[in-house]
Design an enzyme around this catalytic site. Structure first.
Site, PDB file in Angstrom:
ATOM      1  N   HIS A 157      28.161   5.834   0.823  1.00 44.34           N
ATOM      2  CA  HIS A 157      27.834   6.911  -0.118  1.00 44.34           C
ATOM      3  C   HIS A 157      27.718   8.254   0.600  1.00 44.34           C
ATOM      4  CE1 HIS A 157      24.918   9.521  -2.250  1.00 44.34           C
ATOM      5  NE2 HIS A 157      25.574   9.126  -3.322  1.00 44.34           N
ATOM      6  N   CYS A 180      37.799  45.557  -6.305  1.00 41.71           N
ATOM      7  CA  CYS A 180      37.221  45.670  -4.964  1.00 41.71           C
ATOM      8  C   CYS A 180      35.817  45.081  -4.876  1.00 41.71           C
ATOM      9  CB  CYS A 180      37.207  47.123  -4.496  1.00 41.71           C
ATOM     10  SG  CYS A 180      36.232  48.221  -5.547  1.00 41.71           S
ATOM     11  N   ARG A 237      42.185   5.844  -6.882  1.00 47.51           N
ATOM     12  CA  ARG A 237      42.162   7.242  -7.326  1.00 47.51           C
ATOM     13  C   ARG A 237      42.737   8.074  -6.190  1.00 47.51           C
ATOM     14  NH1 ARG A 237      35.599   7.243  -7.161  1.00 47.51           N
ATOM     15  NH2 ARG A 237      35.355   7.020  -4.922  1.00 47.51           N
ATOM     16  N   ARG A 256      31.049  -0.270 -15.922  1.00 46.50           N
ATOM     17  CA  ARG A 256      31.149   0.793 -14.920  1.00 46.50           C
ATOM     18  C   ARG A 256      31.457   2.133 -15.578  1.00 46.50           C
ATOM     19  NH1 ARG A 256      32.524  -1.359  -9.673  1.00 46.50           N
ATOM     20  NH2 ARG A 256      32.766  -3.613  -9.699  1.00 46.50           N
TER      21      ARG A 256
END
Length: 899
Positions: free
Chosen positions: A453, A852, A337, A93
Site C-alpha cells: 500500500h 502573467c 489496469r 470489491r
C-alpha cells in the site's frame, strides 16, 4: 427507470466503459473478452452508486437485477451462494473510474457462515483453511460494513497467538482459528447489538452498500481532492467468484507490473506470496518474494503469467498493473489496469513504447504531465556525505526526503500544519494513513514490498518512499525505531530517506540539482554519453511538445540572472518584469526622498537619481533576453511598501524623543508613513493610480526603458520592449498614461537618434477592465491577464489573509476542489478572461494576449488559456518547462488535471 440496466456481466463490458463500470469492472470485462482466466462475476454500475448516494437507498430494480446475475454466476460455477454442502463464495470489491488504490472497501469470502464453513472444509480438504477464511470474512465485514474498530479484531487475534506462544498466523491450527472466529463474533455482538449475519444474500447486499458508502469516506474524499478526481463520479461494485491463494504451498497471490513502475526498466517485476490472499500482499503484513522466484515455485503458472502480461501490455499499449491468484497451480487474473508509475518511469516508458512502435510521439506527449516533469526537477541527495547511514530498504518511490521522524498519521498532519517537515515512519501503512502520507515529505516502512500500500500510493502521489526496511525495529507506541547498529531514532529526530536507492540516514543529507535540471541548465547534452535514459526521454518529449504547441511560453523575471536561467529553461521572452523589485535594498533611500519631496524640484531630483539605476537594470535584462520580447510592468504596489513599518518607526521616534534627541528626518518620515497609511492597500493608491497621482514617476520609468533599449540597439542587440500599465479599470486611466508614455518615447528616440519598435499595453486584473475590454483595447496593443489580483478581486479575497484563515475549511466543505490561487477558477475568473479576450479581439483583431499570473505555470490552467486563444503564458523560471509541456499537451488533446 424500469429499463435502466444497473448490472453488467463481465462478458458484456469492455475497457472503454470505465465511467460506467469503473476501472476494475471495465478491465475485468476486457480480460474476459480476451479469453484470459478471469473468475466469473458481474459489475454494479457507478450510476447505481450515484443513485444510492443521492436517494439514500438502492434503485428499486437493483435487487432483481442482482438476483438474475447471481443466478447466472451460480450456474456458471455449479454452486450456490453460501450452500452448506458446497458453497459459492464471492468477493465484493470497489472500482471507481479513476484508480484510487486502497481508498475504498473490499470484502472477501462473502457467503460463509456457521454452516457453510463445514462445506468449505469438505470442498477444500482443509479445516484450517475454512476457519481462516471465516475469520477473515468476519474481520473485514466487521470493520468495513459494520464500522467496528479494526484494532479490536487485531487484538483478539494477537491474544490467541500469544496464548499459543507464537507471533505467526500460520502457526495457528483449525481449532485455534475456530476460537478466533468465536471471539470475533462476540466483538460483533457487543458492538452492534446483533449477531454476525448468517444469511449469505444479506451479507452480500450489506457489503455492496458499504462499498457505495466508502465513496464518501474521509480517506477517499482526501485522495480525490489531491488527485482532482470529481466527487460525483461514484464507484462501481464488482461481485466476483472467490478463488483462493491460501489453500497451501501450491497456491498464492501476487502483484505484477509489465515494466518497472519506479524506473521504467523492462523486465519481470512484482511480488509474490505463497499461501496468502491478496490483502496480505498489499498490506505488506508479510514480506513477499520477487516475482521471478515464482518460476522455481510453479513454472507452469509462471509461464502462463508471463504470456498474459506480454499480451496485456501489447493490448493496452502501456505499462499494466496486474493482480493475480494461483489456486492449486491454476492461474486466475483478478485485475489489470494501466499502472501508476513514478514521474521518471512515465517519461522513459512513453519513449520506449514509441521505439517499440506501440504509440507515436503525439501520444507520448499526452502520456506524461507537467506535474510529473516538476517532480523530476526536485533536487536529489549528494552521495558520499558525512551523515550516518542506518539501513537500506526497497527503493519504492524515488525522491529525496528530509524531515523529523513521526510515527502516526495524526502526528504527521499536526506537525506539518505548524510548518514542520516530517517523514512518516510505520511498520506498514494502510488506507487510514493517507492524511499522514500527504502531510509528510516521505514515507518509511519496515515491512512490505514495492507493491505494498505504501509503495503504490506514494508512487501515485509522487511522494518519496522506502519500504521493507526489515532491519529497523519500529515501535509506533513508544514513538521510536532502532537501527541494526543499536542507534535509536525518537520522534522529532531528523532523518533522510532516498526513494531512488532505499537508503536511510540519521540527520540531514545535503542535496544537489537533479539530472533533468542540469539538462535544462545546459550542463548535460542529451545526445552525449553523460545523458541517461531519463534525460533523453525528457528531451525527446519536450522537443515534440515545443513543435506541437500553439501557446508561447515566457517567464516572470526581474533580474538578469533569472532572465538568463529562464531562457536556458526554454522561455521565449519575459511576460512580467516587476519594476518594484528594483527599488529595494540601497535604493529605498531614493524612494524615501521621492515620497518626502517638498515640491516639484525635490521630486524631480529624486526621480533623476533613480532613472540611471532603472536604465541599467533594463539594459542587463534586454541583453539577457536579446531578440525576445520583454514586458516591463510599471510600478504597481503602494509607495508605502518602500517605507519603514509604521509601528517600528513610531517606537524609534518615541525613544529618540524620550532621550531628548528628536530626529527631524525620522519625524518627517513618520508623518509621511501615517499620511500614506491605507486600510486596504490592495485597493488603494497603486498601479496606474500612482502614475496619475505622482507626477513624473511613470515617465521616469518609460524614459529608462527607452534609453536602455536604444543603448542595447546601438551595441548591436535586438531589444523588444513592451511597456505594461498595471491595474487599469477605466479606459480614461490608460489613455492618460499612454499619451504621456508615447510623448516620452518620442523624446528619447529623437534625442538618441534611434527608434526601437515596441508595444504599449495593460494588465487586466480588475474585473471592470475585463468587462470593458473592448473600450480598453482601443488604447492597448496587448493585454496581459494578472490572474493573481483578478482572482482576489473577483472572489473578494485578500490572499494573504484568507489562505491561512479559512481556505482549509472551504476545501474540506467542497466549496473549492483546489485553491483558486493555485489553479484558475474557470467558471468565475476564467469567464472574465474569456469576455475580455472576445471583446478585445473584436475591437483590435491583432491584439496580443498573454497571462502573467502564476496560473501561467499551472498545468490545468495552461489548458484553459490554450482553449480561450491566448498567445502566451508567463510563469516563474522553474515552471517554464512545465508550461512548455502542458502547452504541447493542450494542442495535442492531452487530458488536463482533474478532467
Amino acid at each position: 427507470m424500469a429499463d435502466v440496466k444497473w448490472v453488467f456481466d463481465f462478458s458484456e463490458g469492455n475497457k472503454d466503459q470505465k465511467d460506467l463500470l469503473g476501472g476494475k469492472g471495465a478491465n475485468l470485462a476486457e480480460m474476459t473478452n480476451l479469453g484470459l482466466p478471469v473468475p466469473p462475476g458481474f459489475t454494479i454500475t457507478t450510476d447505481a452508486c450515484r443513485y444510492y448516494l443521492e436517494n439514500g437507498g438502492t434503485p428499486p430494480e437493483l435487487d432483481a437485477q442482482v438476483s438474475e446475475h447471481l443466478a447466472d454466476l451460480e450456474k456458471a460455477m455449479g454452486k450456490t451462494l453460501g450452500d452448506p454442502a458446497d458453497p459459492l463464495l464471492v468477493s465484493v470489491r470497489s472500482g471507481a473510474a479513476a484508480s484510487m488504490p486502497g481508498m475504498m472497501e473490499t470484502v472477501l469470502n462473502v457467503g460463509l457462515n456457521d454452516e457453510s464453513v463445514q462445506g468449505l472444509t469438505r470442498q477444500s480438504g482443509s479445516e484450517r483453511f475454512a476457519w481462516d477464511s471465516y475469520r477473515r470474512l468476519i474481520q473485514m465485514f466487521g470493520k468495513t460494513v459494520l464500522d467496528i474498530d479494526g484494532e479490536l479484531f487485531d487484538d483478539a487475534l494477537d491474544e490467541v497467538k500469544a496464548e499459543q506462544g507464537t507471533d505467526l498466523d500460520l502457526d495457528l491450527d483449525a481449532q485455534h482459528l475456530e476460537e478466533v472466529v468465536g471471539r470475533f463474533k462476540a466483538i460483533v455482538r457487543e458492538h452492534t447489538g446483533r449477531d454476525f449475519p448468517q444469511d449469505p444474500r444479506e451479507q452480500m447486499d450489506m457489503a455492496i452498500n458499504a462499498v457505495f458508502d466508502s465513496w464518501n469516506s474521509d480517506r477517499a474524499v482526501i485522495y480525490r481532492r489531491r488527485e482532482r478526481i470529481p466527487g460525483d463520479a461514484g464507484t462501481a461494485v464488482n461481485v466476483v467468484a472467490m478463488v483462493f491463494g491460501n489453500l497451501g504451498s501450491d497456491s498464492g497471490t501476487g502483484v505484477a507490473f509489465t515494466r518497472d513502475p519506479g524506473s521504467g526498466a523492462q523486465g519481470v517485476y512484482g511480488d509474490y506470496l505463497q499461501n496468502a490472499q491478496g490483502e496480505d500482499v498489499v498490506a505488506g503484513i508479510r514480506n513477499t518474494v520477487p516475482l521471478t522466484d515464482l518460476e522455481g515455485i510453479d513454472k507452469g503458472a509462471y509461464d502462463e503469467l508471463m504470456q498474459t502480461m506480454s499480451r496485456l501490455e501489447s493490448h493496452y499499449r502501456d505499462l499494466c498493473d496486474i493482480e493475480f491468484t494461483i489456486e492449486r497451480n491454476k492461474l486466475w487474473m483478478l485485475q489489470t489496469r494501466v499502472g501508476k508509475r513514478t514521474a521518471a518511469a512515465a517519461f522513459v516508458i512513453a519513449t520506449q513504447l514509441v521505439d517499440e512502435g506501440l504509440i507515436d510521439m503525439d501520444e507520448a506527449v499526452r502520456r506524461v504531465t507537467g506535474d510529473q516533469l516538476a517532480q523530476l526537477m526536485f533536487p536529489r541527495f549528494v552521495s558520499g556525505g558525512d551523515a550516518q547511514q542506518l539501513t537500506q530498504g526497497m527503493n519504492a518511490s524515488p525522491g529525496a526526503a528530509v524531515g523529523k521522524a513521526v510515527f502516526s498519521s495524526e502526528e504527521a498532519a499536526k506537525w506539518a500544519d505548524r510548518g514542520e517537515q516530517v517523514v512518516l515512519v510505520r511498520r506498514e501503512t494502510n488506507p487510514d494513513d493517507l492524511s499522514g502520507m500527504i502531510a509528510a515529505q516521505g514515507v518509511l516502512t519496515s515491512r512490505g514490498g514495492k507493491t505494498s500500500h505504501a509503495a503504490v500510493v506514494a508512487r501515485g502521489m509522487g511522494k518519496t518512499c522506502v519500504c521493507g526496511a526489515e532491519e529497523l525495529q519500529v515501535d509506533t507506541k513508544a514513538k521510536k525505531f532502532t537501527a541494526p547498529d543499536g542507534t535509536v531514532v525518537n520522534e522529532g529526530d531528523v532523518i533522510s530517506i532516498d526513494g531512488s536507492t532505499g537508503r536511510v540516514w540519521l540527520g540531514e543529507v545535503p542535496v544537489e540539482p537533479s539530472s533533468v535540471v542540469r539538462y535544462f541548465e545546459g550542463e548535460i547534452d542529451p545526445d552525449s554519453d553523460d545523458a541517461d535514459d531519463l534525460v533523453r526521454s525528457v528531451h525527446r518529449i519536450l522537443t515534440h511538445a515545443d513543435e506541437s504547441r500553439r501557446l508561447d511560453v515566457r517567464t516572470n523575471a526581474d533580474t538578469p540572472e533569472d532572465s538568463a536561467r529562464a531562457r536556458r529553461f526554454g522561455a521565449r521572452g519575459i511576460g512580467l518584469c516587476r519594476t518594484e523589485h528594483m527599488f529595494l535594498g540601497d535604493r529605498r533611500q531614493l524612494v524615501e526622498k521621492l515620497i518626502l519631496a517638498d515640491g516639484p524640484e525635490e521630486r524631480q531630483a529624486a526621480l533623476d537619481a533613480l532613472e540611471p539605476l532603472q536604465k541599467q537594470d533594463f539594459l542587463e535584462i534586454f541583453e539577457a533576453m536579446d531578440g525576445l520580447p520583454v514586458t516591463v510592468r510599471l510600478l504597481d504596489p503602494p509607495l508605502h511598501e518602500f517605507l519603514p513599518d509604521l509601528t517600528e518607526l513610531s517606537v524609534r521616534v518615541a525613544l529618540a524623543e524620550e532621550r531628548g534627541e528628536p530626529d527631524e528626518g525620522s519625524l518627517r518620515l513618520l508623518a509621511a508613513v501615517r499620511g500614506m497609511h491605507e486600510s486596504n492597500p490592495m485597493l488603494g493608491l497603486r498601479g496606474v493610480r500612482l502614475g496619475l497621482v505622482v507626477p513624473g514617476l511613470f515617465a521616469m520609468q518609460v524614459r529608462a526603458i527607452a534609453e536602455a533599449a536604444c543603448e542595447r540597439k546601438k551595441a548591436g542587440g535586438d531589444p523588444r520592449p513592451e511597456i505594461m500599465i498595471p491595474l487599469v479599470g477605466a479606459v480614461q486611466e490608460l489613455e492618460a498614461i499612454r499619451e504621456e508614455s508615447v510623448r516620452v518615447l518620442q523624446e528619447v528616440f529623437e534625442a538618441e537618434g534611434c527608434e526601437v519598435p515596441g508595444l504599449l499595453g495593460t494588465m487586466i486584473e480588475v474585473p471592470r477592465a475585463a468587462l470593458t475590454a473592448g473600450e480598453i483595447a482601443g488604447y492597448a496593443e496587448f493585454f496581459s491577464f494578472g490572474t493573481n489580483d483578478l482572482t482576489q478581486m473577483t472572489w473578494g479575497f485578500s490572499r494573504d489573509d484568507v489562505e491561512a484563515a479559512f481556505f482549509h475549511q472551504y476545501l474540506d466543505k467542497g466549496i473549492f476542489g483546489i485553491s483558486p490561487f493555485e489553479s484558475l477558477d474557470r467558471e468565475g475568473v476564467g469567464r472574465l478572461v474569456q469576455i475580455a479576450v472576445e471583446a478585445g479581439r473584436a475591437a483590435r483583431p491583432e491584439l496580443k494576449l498573454g497571462i502573467c499570473g502564476e496560473h501561467g505555470g499551472d498545468p490545468d490552467s495552461v489548458h484553459f488559456f490554450h482553449e480561450v486563444g491566448l498567445d502566451y503564458v508567463s510563469c516563474s523560471p522553474f515552471r517554464v518547462p512545465v508550461a512548455r509541456l502542458e502547452a504541447g499537451r493542450a494542442a495535442l488533446g492531452g487530458e488536463r488535471a482533474g478532467s
